[in-house]
Design a protein around this motif. Structure first.
Motif, PDB file in Angstrom:
ATOM      1  N   LYS A 135       0.846  -1.203   0.000  1.00  0.00           N
ATOM      2  CA  LYS A 135       0.000   0.000   0.000  1.00  0.00           C
ATOM      3  C   LYS A 135       0.881   1.253   0.000  1.00  0.00           C
ATOM      4  CE  LYS A 135      -3.888   2.311   0.371  1.00  0.00           C
ATOM      5  NZ  LYS A 135      -4.774   2.395  -0.792  1.00  0.00           N
ATOM      6  N   LEU A 136       1.928   1.219   0.802  1.00  0.00           N
ATOM      7  CA  LEU A 136       2.838   2.359   0.894  1.00  0.00           C
ATOM      8  C   LEU A 136       3.551   2.570  -0.443  1.00  0.00           C
ATOM      9  CD1 LEU A 136       3.640   4.468   2.938  1.00  0.00           C
ATOM     10  CD2 LEU A 136       5.435   2.957   3.766  1.00  0.00           C
ATOM     11  N   LYS A 137       3.954   1.482  -1.083  1.00  0.00           N
ATOM     12  CA  LYS A 137       4.615   1.582  -2.394  1.00  0.00           C
ATOM     13  C   LYS A 137       3.657   2.164  -3.436  1.00  0.00           C
ATOM     14  CE  LYS A 137       8.202  -1.877  -1.965  1.00  0.00           C
ATOM     15  NZ  LYS A 137       8.656  -3.248  -2.234  1.00  0.00           N
ATOM     16  N   GLN A 138       2.403   1.814  -3.291  1.00  0.00           N
ATOM     17  CA  GLN A 138       1.369   2.320  -4.205  1.00  0.00           C
ATOM     18  C   GLN A 138       1.164   3.825  -3.984  1.00  0.00           C
ATOM     19  OE1 GLN A 138      -2.189  -0.038  -3.592  1.00  0.00           O
ATOM     20  NE2 GLN A 138      -3.440   1.581  -4.484  1.00  0.00           N
ATOM     21  N   LEU A 139       1.156   4.248  -2.712  1.00  0.00           N
ATOM     22  CA  LEU A 139       0.950   5.662  -2.383  1.00  0.00           C
ATOM     23  C   LEU A 139       2.183   6.507  -2.688  1.00  0.00           C
ATOM     24  CD1 LEU A 139      -0.803   5.252   1.086  1.00  0.00           C
ATOM     25  CD2 LEU A 139      -1.885   6.143  -0.980  1.00  0.00           C
ATOM     26  N   LEU A 140       3.364   5.879  -2.568  1.00  0.00           N
ATOM     27  CA  LEU A 140       4.610   6.624  -2.725  1.00  0.00           C
ATOM     28  C   LEU A 140       5.568   5.986  -3.729  1.00  0.00           C
ATOM     29  CD1 LEU A 140       5.353   7.399   1.037  1.00  0.00           C
ATOM     30  CD2 LEU A 140       4.419   8.969  -0.656  1.00  0.00           C
ATOM     31  N   PRO A 141       5.214   6.004  -5.006  1.00  0.00           N
ATOM     32  CA  PRO A 141       6.154   5.458  -5.981  1.00  0.00           C
ATOM     33  C   PRO A 141       7.435   6.311  -6.031  1.00  0.00           C
ATOM     34  CG  PRO A 141       4.238   6.420  -7.081  1.00  0.00           C
ATOM     35  CD  PRO A 141       3.990   6.509  -5.625  1.00  0.00           C
ATOM     36  N   PRO A 142       8.556   5.737  -6.466  1.00  0.00           N
ATOM     37  CA  PRO A 142       9.795   6.515  -6.560  1.00  0.00           C
ATOM     38  C   PRO A 142       9.580   7.816  -7.325  1.00  0.00           C
ATOM     39  CG  PRO A 142      10.251   4.221  -6.989  1.00  0.00           C
ATOM     40  CD  PRO A 142       8.762   4.347  -6.881  1.00  0.00           C
ATOM     41  N   LYS A 143      10.320   8.833  -6.917  1.00  0.00           N
ATOM     42  CA  LYS A 143      10.290  10.180  -7.511  1.00  0.00           C
ATOM     43  C   LYS A 143       9.054  11.004  -7.133  1.00  0.00           C
ATOM     44  CE  LYS A 143      13.433   9.623 -11.422  1.00  0.00           C
ATOM     45  NZ  LYS A 143      13.998   8.332 -11.157  1.00  0.00           N
ATOM     46  N   THR A 144       8.209  10.487  -6.232  1.00  0.00           N
ATOM     47  CA  THR A 144       7.056  11.273  -5.775  1.00  0.00           C
ATOM     48  C   THR A 144       7.565  12.430  -4.917  1.00  0.00           C
ATOM     49  OG1 THR A 144       5.701   9.271  -5.657  1.00  0.00           O
ATOM     50  CG2 THR A 144       4.881  11.193  -4.463  1.00  0.00           C
ATOM     51  N   PRO A 145       7.167  13.665  -5.221  1.00  0.00           N
ATOM     52  CA  PRO A 145       7.563  14.781  -4.355  1.00  0.00           C
ATOM     53  C   PRO A 145       6.732  14.747  -3.074  1.00  0.00           C
ATOM     54  CG  PRO A 145       6.502  15.581  -6.370  1.00  0.00           C
ATOM     55  CD  PRO A 145       6.376  14.093  -6.366  1.00  0.00           C
ATOM     56  N   VAL A 146       7.392  14.842  -1.937  1.00  0.00           N
ATOM     57  CA  VAL A 146       6.695  14.813  -0.655  1.00  0.00           C
ATOM     58  C   VAL A 146       7.151  15.962   0.236  1.00  0.00           C
ATOM     59  CG1 VAL A 146       6.252  12.311  -0.591  1.00  0.00           C
ATOM     60  CG2 VAL A 146       8.402  13.193   0.320  1.00  0.00           C
ATOM     61  N   VAL A 147       6.304  16.309   1.181  1.00  0.00           N
ATOM     62  CA  VAL A 147       6.675  17.256   2.227  1.00  0.00           C
ATOM     63  C   VAL A 147       6.605  16.464   3.525  1.00  0.00           C
ATOM     64  CG1 VAL A 147       6.040  19.357   3.480  1.00  0.00           C
ATOM     65  CG2 VAL A 147       5.778  19.259   0.990  1.00  0.00           C
ATOM     66  N   ILE A 148       7.651  16.536   4.323  1.00  0.00           N
ATOM     67  CA  ILE A 148       7.680  15.793   5.577  1.00  0.00           C
ATOM     68  C   ILE A 148       7.657  16.772   6.738  1.00  0.00           C
ATOM     69  CG2 ILE A 148       9.036  14.202   7.010  1.00  0.00           C
ATOM     70  CD1 ILE A 148      10.298  13.420   4.125  1.00  0.00           C
ATOM     71  N   ARG A 149       6.670  16.596   7.610  1.00  0.00           N
ATOM     72  CA  ARG A 149       6.656  17.389   8.845  1.00  0.00           C
ATOM     73  C   ARG A 149       7.345  16.536   9.888  1.00  0.00           C
ATOM     74  NH1 ARG A 149       4.159  18.077  13.479  1.00  0.00           N
ATOM     75  NH2 ARG A 149       2.655  16.433  13.122  1.00  0.00           N
ATOM     76  N   SER A 150       8.591  16.921  10.168  1.00  0.00           N
ATOM     77  CA  SER A 150       9.406  16.136  11.078  1.00  0.00           C
ATOM     78  C   SER A 150       8.919  16.295  12.516  1.00  0.00           C
ATOM     79  CB  SER A 150      10.858  16.604  10.950  1.00  0.00           C
ATOM     80  OG  SER A 150      11.662  15.931  11.854  1.00  0.00           O
ATOM     81  N   THR A 151       8.682  15.168  13.213  1.00  0.00           N
ATOM     82  CA  THR A 151       8.212  15.251  14.593  1.00  0.00           C
ATOM     83  C   THR A 151       9.327  14.932  15.574  1.00  0.00           C
ATOM     84  OG1 THR A 151       7.445  12.953  14.562  1.00  0.00           O
ATOM     85  CG2 THR A 151       5.838  14.638  13.987  1.00  0.00           C
ATOM     86  N   GLU A 152      10.301  14.126  15.154  1.00  0.00           N
ATOM     87  CA  GLU A 152      11.448  13.860  16.027  1.00  0.00           C
ATOM     88  C   GLU A 152      12.596  13.244  15.238  1.00  0.00           C
ATOM     89  OE1 GLU A 152      11.024  10.597  18.939  1.00  0.00           O
ATOM     90  OE2 GLU A 152       9.093  10.145  18.036  1.00  0.00           O
ATOM     91  N   GLN A 153      13.782  13.343  15.822  1.00  0.00           N
ATOM     92  CA  GLN A 153      14.966  12.718  15.244  1.00  0.00           C
ATOM     93  C   GLN A 153      15.340  11.572  16.172  1.00  0.00           C
ATOM     94  OE1 GLN A 153      15.341  14.489  11.904  1.00  0.00           O
ATOM     95  NE2 GLN A 153      17.254  13.543  12.482  1.00  0.00           N
ATOM     96  N   LEU A 154      15.520  10.382  15.635  1.00  0.00           N
ATOM     97  CA  LEU A 154      15.929   9.253  16.458  1.00  0.00           C
ATOM     98  C   LEU A 154      17.449   9.228  16.539  1.00  0.00           C
ATOM     99  CD1 LEU A 154      13.525   6.503  15.067  1.00  0.00           C
ATOM    100  CD2 LEU A 154      13.231   7.890  17.102  1.00  0.00           C
ATOM    101  N   GLU A 155      17.966   8.585  17.593  1.00  0.00           N
ATOM    102  CA  GLU A 155      19.414   8.508  17.758  1.00  0.00           C
ATOM    103  C   GLU A 155      20.066   7.804  16.578  1.00  0.00           C
ATOM    104  OE1 GLU A 155      20.290   6.873  21.620  1.00  0.00           O
ATOM    105  OE2 GLU A 155      19.024   8.386  22.576  1.00  0.00           O
ATOM    106  N   SER A 156      19.321   6.907  15.945  1.00  0.00           N
ATOM    107  CA  SER A 156      19.857   6.170  14.800  1.00  0.00           C
ATOM    108  C   SER A 156      20.038   7.072  13.574  1.00  0.00           C
ATOM    109  CB  SER A 156      18.915   5.019  14.445  1.00  0.00           C
ATOM    110  OG  SER A 156      17.656   5.551  14.046  1.00  0.00           O
ATOM    111  N   GLY A 157      19.598   8.321  13.700  1.00  0.00           N
ATOM    112  CA  GLY A 157      19.718   9.240  12.578  1.00  0.00           C
ATOM    113  C   GLY A 157      18.465   9.289  11.725  1.00  0.00           C
TER     114      GLY A 157
END
Length: 140
Positions: free
Chosen positions: A51-73
């Motif tokens: 489902k996620l691949k269907q919603l977000l095929p490669p090269k899809t422009p997205v805007v991300i509202r960042s809520t947190e940064q994990l220690e893993s980066g």
């Protein structure tokens, strides 16, 4: 610090989908970053990843509202395509459940998330098709 983080918007392009709750994007500086979808839990099921691949095929422009940064980066955030929250779309379609522990990170759309989950549950969509949801979820 927290207030700044709330407003952190990242303009990016989808590189690919790692699993049901993590995508890889290239930000506007050309860096490739993994983004975990905030405020939802996704079962370890192929359907959710598909489902996620269907919603977000490669090269899809997205805007991300960042809520947190994990220690893993990894960045944790809400991913938007054409002003629609992909996180919310996954809950609406029954491919994810609301993560009550981190829901406050999506405070603007908190109610929408809960309504979407209740609707999906009511209509027995996706993972709600099973009478008692006993699913394995991705680790946080």
């Amino acid at each position: 610090m927290m207030e700044l983080l709330e407003l952190m918007l990242v303009l990016a392009t989808v590189v690919g989908v790692t699993d049901g709750n993590t995508i890889l994007v290239k930000d506007n500086t050309g860096q490739t970053i993994p983004v975990k979808l905030a405020c939802i839990n996704v079962p370890k099921a192929l359907a959710s990843t598909q489902k996620l691949k269907q919603l977000l095929p490669p090269k899809t422009p997205v805007v991300i509202r960042s809520t947190e940064q994990l220690e893993s980066g990894r960045t944790v955030g809400e991913v938007f395509v054409d002003n629609r929250s992909v996180n919310l779309l996954l809950v609406e379609s029954g491919n994810a459940v609301v993560d009550r522990e981190s829901l406050q990170n999506c405070y603007e759309s908190k109610t929408q998330f809960l309504i979407a989950e209740a609707n999906a549950k009511n209509k027995h969509l996706g993972l709600w098709q099973q009478s008692k949801v006993q699913l394995k979820f991705h680790a946080k």
